[in-house]
Design a protein around this motif. Structure first.
Motif, PDB file in Angstrom:
ATOM      1  N   UNK A 242       0.928  -1.414   0.235  1.00 44.58           N
ATOM      2  CA  UNK A 242       0.344  -0.043  -0.244  1.00 44.58           C
ATOM      3  C   UNK A 242       0.541   1.503   0.171  1.00 44.58           C
ATOM      4  N   UNK A 243       1.618   1.170   0.843  1.00 50.68           N
ATOM      5  CA  UNK A 243       2.679   2.314   0.647  1.00 50.68           C
ATOM      6  C   UNK A 243       3.283   2.603  -0.734  1.00 50.68           C
ATOM      7  N   UNK A 244       3.745   1.924  -1.118  1.00 46.97           N
ATOM      8  CA  UNK A 244       4.359   1.316  -2.771  1.00 46.97           C
ATOM      9  C   UNK A 244       3.735   2.115  -3.328  1.00 46.97           C
ATOM     10  N   UNK A 245       2.481   1.811  -3.228  1.00 46.05           N
ATOM     11  CA  UNK A 245       0.915   1.916  -4.770  1.00 46.05           C
ATOM     12  C   UNK A 245       0.923   3.775  -3.702  1.00 46.05           C
ATOM     13  N   UNK A 249       2.662   7.059  -7.056  1.00 48.03           N
ATOM     14  CA  UNK A 249       1.679   8.180  -7.497  1.00 48.03           C
ATOM     15  C   UNK A 249       1.910   9.964  -7.120  1.00 48.03           C
ATOM     16  N   UNK A 250       2.536   9.715  -6.356  1.00 50.92           N
ATOM     17  CA  UNK A 250       3.374  10.525  -6.001  1.00 50.92           C
ATOM     18  C   UNK A 250       2.409  11.303  -4.332  1.00 50.92           C
ATOM     19  N   UNK A 254       1.089  14.232   4.113  1.00 54.77           N
ATOM     20  CA  UNK A 254       0.126  13.936   4.704  1.00 54.77           C
ATOM     21  C   UNK A 254      -0.168  12.213   4.332  1.00 54.77           C
ATOM     22  N   UNK A 255      -0.511  11.789   3.535  1.00 58.42           N
ATOM     23  CA  UNK A 255      -1.330  10.298   3.324  1.00 58.42           C
ATOM     24  C   UNK A 255      -0.089   9.390   2.869  1.00 58.42           C
ATOM     25  N   UNK A 256       1.460   9.803   3.330  1.00 60.17           N
ATOM     26  CA  UNK A 256       2.250   8.817   3.587  1.00 60.17           C
ATOM     27  C   UNK A 256       2.583   8.319   4.989  1.00 60.17           C
ATOM     28  N   UNK A 257       2.606  10.265   5.497  1.00 62.01           N
ATOM     29  CA  UNK A 257       2.195   9.756   7.098  1.00 62.01           C
ATOM     30  C   UNK A 257       1.125   8.965   8.004  1.00 62.01           C
ATOM     31  N   UNK A 298      12.458   9.091  -2.832  1.00 60.10           N
ATOM     32  CA  UNK A 298      12.346   8.424  -3.632  1.00 60.10           C
ATOM     33  C   UNK A 298      13.563   8.049  -3.030  1.00 60.10           C
ATOM     34  N   UNK A 299      14.442   7.803  -1.537  1.00 58.06           N
ATOM     35  CA  UNK A 299      14.958   7.249  -0.857  1.00 58.06           C
ATOM     36  C   UNK A 299      14.343   5.647   0.208  1.00 58.06           C
ATOM     37  N   UNK A 300      12.776   6.643  -0.053  1.00 59.36           N
ATOM     38  CA  UNK A 300      11.798   5.639   1.051  1.00 59.36           C
ATOM     39  C   UNK A 300      11.411   4.523   0.495  1.00 59.36           C
ATOM     40  N   UNK A 301      11.062   5.183  -1.168  1.00 60.56           N
ATOM     41  CA  UNK A 301      10.989   4.402  -1.414  1.00 60.56           C
ATOM     42  C   UNK A 301      11.446   2.917  -2.036  1.00 60.56           C
ATOM     43  N   UNK A 302      13.076   3.415  -1.966  1.00 58.78           N
ATOM     44  CA  UNK A 302      13.373   2.307  -1.912  1.00 58.78           C
ATOM     45  C   UNK A 302      13.932   1.305  -1.305  1.00 58.78           C
TER      46      UNK A 302
END
Length: 448
Positions: A242-245, A249-250, A254-257, A298-302
């Motif tokens: 879910x986080x990677x999704x 989509x950038x 707030x959504x990520x947190x 970008x780093x969090x994604x990796x």
């Protein structure tokens, strides 16, 4: 496969829970199945009676017999439980593990999750040998695996034909006629193969096997399989998907947190990674929002992509799945940058292709089924599913390089995009070393 029929195990001492069937209450067993993972192991002894290896066996619960409806699925469970559920040190100690494997799994990425110095590929007697399988076994042996032929009971033309592609032969003492044993053992030994007497059930069988020059021994005369159990790991992988999704989509901070806060264990892992010097921040990060802002998506994604493969009970540095995913994706990124130095998007896409090329192993599905749900860019999906396009070519090169095969011949092939011939053997060797060094430095610091 050395098991003959369902029999009860004698309990023994290991680093994890070990069961004997007499001690299992059926009601308690049913309740515990969802809380524990189970695995069977049977000792393989040398001529002096010392432990040499274990055969690893599928167990669905604490009862000491196999309930196998699908050989491939059973083997996948054995590998997953040994590596991620219970752990190689607890299951094998310093010894090797023999794993039953069918034709489909020989061509599956799950093979490369097993360190070749710790696992022996035991080819089931149902596997048919042909040119394609011979090529695959040659690749796997070149990568360091030993191959064992299981349940051999007669001297045949087929056996003679496949002996050059095996290292070990297990002869079934229940199925092999005593009159045929001397010649069978002599010819196999004459080909330089290690001989294992399996299903040895009496002292007479053992003495005969020793007299005939067998190297190793396995069977109920020595020990019946033992059932090991360990608490089932509750993986955050659905949350990571879910986080990677969201990241793909950038989504905003707030959504990520909000998503991260739903999964405290993932937050702990992420903050540990962020605070490591791998990010080069030079200061500790105290809050989730600060971590997101300071490191960038970008780093969090990796790191989230790598976490997708990590098992919570294993150190990252020792987890073969993390190692394979991390080095493959970094290798592809470095190769993409070598080919197109000014194209950061191509390098990022190459890294993602490497990461997601293994996600179906984690989720126990097929690449197409998993990737269709993730909404990846079409070129990444097609690279993984059909090995097409520049990214698909890079993936094929990365797979070959990781297996010790001739990756340079793929890069120089007639069907590859222009420019790939620049990936010479010297360049590929350098990229391989750089990818391994990156993984070692970053993961070790992150896990500290």
């Amino acid at each position: 496969m050395s098991e003959r029929h369902p029999l009860r195990s004698e309990p023994g001492h290991v680093e994890v829970l070990a069961y004997g069937a007499d001690s299992v209450d059926p009601a308690a067993q049913a309740q515990s199945v969802s809380q524990f993972v189970y695995l069977g192991r049977q000792p393989i002894l040398d001529r002096d009676g010392a432990l040499n290896a274990y055969e690893l066996l599928f167990r669905s619960g604490a009862h000491n017999y196999a309930e196998v409806s699908d050989d491939a699925q059973a083997t996948a469970q054995v590998v997953a439980r040994t590596i991620g559920g219970i752990g190689v040190p607890a299951v094998l100690g310093p010894h090797r593990g023999f794993v039953n494997i069918d034709r489909a799994l020989l061509f599956n990425d799950i093979v490369h999750l097993m360190p070749p110095e710790r696992f022996v590929l035991e080819i089931l007697e149902t596997v048919t040998f042909d040119a394609q399988l011979v090529r695959r076994l040659t690749e796997l042996r070149r990568a360091g695996f030993q191959v064992a032929l299981d349940d051999v009971s007669e001297l045949s033309k087929e056996l003679i034909a496949v002996l050059p592609y095996a290292d070990i032969v297990k002869i079934d003492f229940l199925q092999t006629g005593r009159a045929a044993l001397p010649r069978l053992a002599s010819i196999v030994r004459g080909h330089g193969k290690t001989l294992i007497a399996e299903k040895v059930e009496t002292r007479d069988d053992f003495m005969l096997a020793r007299e005939l020059g067998f190297d190793l021994f396995q069977g109920y005369f020595f020990a019946r399989p033992q059932v090991l159990a360990a608490p089932r790991n509750r993986s955050p992988r659905p949350a990571l998907l879910r986080l990677l999704a969201l990241l793909s989509r950038d989504a905003g901070i707030v959504e990520l947190e909000a998503e991260l806060k739903l999964n405290p264990s993932m937050v702990v892992q992420l903050l540990r990674l962020v605070n490591s010097s791998a990010f080069g921040l030079g200061r500790n990060i105290a809050s989730l929002r600060e971590a997101i802002i300071a490191t960038g998506t970008r780093q969090i994604t990796r790191w989230a992509q790598l976490l997708l493969y990590a098992d919570g009970d294993l150190p990252w540095r020792a987890d073969p799945l993390v190692q394979l995913a991390g080095t493959r994706s970094r290798f592809m990124e470095l190769a993409a940058s070598w080919l197109r130095p000014a194209d950061d998007d191509f390098a990022d896409a190459a890294f993602m292709t490497g990461i997601f090329s293994l996600v179906h192993v984690v989720l126990g599905s097929t690449p197409a089924a998993v990737l269709d749900k993730l909404g990846l860019a079409p070129q990444i999906r097609e690279a993984i599913v059909s090995r097409s396009g520049p990214l698909g070519t890079l993936l094929r090169i990365a797979e070959a390089a990781g297996e010790g095969a001739d990756a340079a011949s793929i890069a120089a092939g007639p069907d590859v995009p222009a420019g790939f011939a620049a990936l010479t053997p010297e360049v590929l060797a350098e990229l391989n070393l750089s990818a391994a060094a990156w993984f070692g430095a970053h993961i070790e610091e992150a896990a500290a």
